[in-house]
Design a protein around this motif. Sequence first.
Motif, PDB file in Angstrom:
ATOM      1  N   LEU A  28       0.822  -1.211   0.000  1.00 56.82           N
ATOM      2  CA  LEU A  28       0.000   0.000   0.000  1.00 56.82           C
ATOM      3  C   LEU A  28       0.858   1.263   0.000  1.00 56.82           C
ATOM      4  O   LEU A  28       0.353   2.350   0.244  1.00 56.82           O
ATOM      5  N   ASN A 161      -4.809   1.402  -5.460  1.00 57.53           N
ATOM      6  CA  ASN A 161      -4.972   0.939  -4.075  1.00 57.53           C
ATOM      7  C   ASN A 161      -4.106   1.750  -3.123  1.00 57.53           C
ATOM      8  O   ASN A 161      -4.538   2.124  -2.021  1.00 57.53           O
ATOM      9  N   HIS A 165      -5.422   4.200  -0.144  1.00 62.51           N
ATOM     10  CA  HIS A 165      -4.930   3.989   1.217  1.00 62.51           C
ATOM     11  C   HIS A 165      -4.348   5.274   1.785  1.00 62.51           C
ATOM     12  O   HIS A 165      -4.610   5.625   2.946  1.00 62.51           O
ATOM     13  N   SER A 168      -7.071   7.589   2.696  1.00 62.48           N
ATOM     14  CA  SER A 168      -7.726   7.120   3.916  1.00 62.48           C
ATOM     15  C   SER A 168      -6.927   7.519   5.156  1.00 62.48           C
ATOM     16  O   SER A 168      -7.505   7.954   6.165  1.00 62.48           O
TER      17      SER A 168
END
Length: 203
Positions: A28, A161, A165, A168
């Motif tokens: 990530l 992805n 991440h 987030s």
Amino acid sequence: MDDREIMARSTNEINTLFMLSKSLTEVLDTAEVLERVVESAQYLTNADEGMILLPEGDELYLRAKVGPDIEQLSNFRVKTKDTLAGHVFQTGQPILVGASGPQKIKTEYLVNSLLYVPIILKGEVIGVLGVNNRRKKDQFSNPHKQLLQNLASFAAIALENARIHQESLERSHDLETLVNVGEVLNDSLSLSDTLLRICKQLF
């Protein structure tokens, strides 16, 4: 190379792609994703150098690289217009060059063979994955192009992805800051003290 060697090489390439796609789902961090992809690109094509170019304004900048002369590529960038990498970025079509002899792709930058493929996410080109041979006389082929296109597909998903991440994490940090500010407001009796503590939370 006889038929058994060709089959063994093909099997090895497929296994490498499978293992890479599996490992990328566990990564990530954008920098690590880029590094793994260029290393795999170099290995799969037996190239001198591998690289990923990502857009910034009207130029493509080198964001990951592998090869014997990587120090010379540290400031590598190309325009998205009137260049081979730029053409790949704009059209979404791969480019394979080499049979006509050394190709000049940048001032004083000659290669014997090169291969660029687009990194495409949801129909949009988000970067260019490339390999080249500056020292070797080996030429890239259509099977190499197919391998690199498959690799670029894995790269696109892994990069997305990693981006999600990171967003987030940033949202979580912002939310934590807001919660801390709210606690300061609830606990404080003095306006000046409140402002001071809020500033500490934000900075």
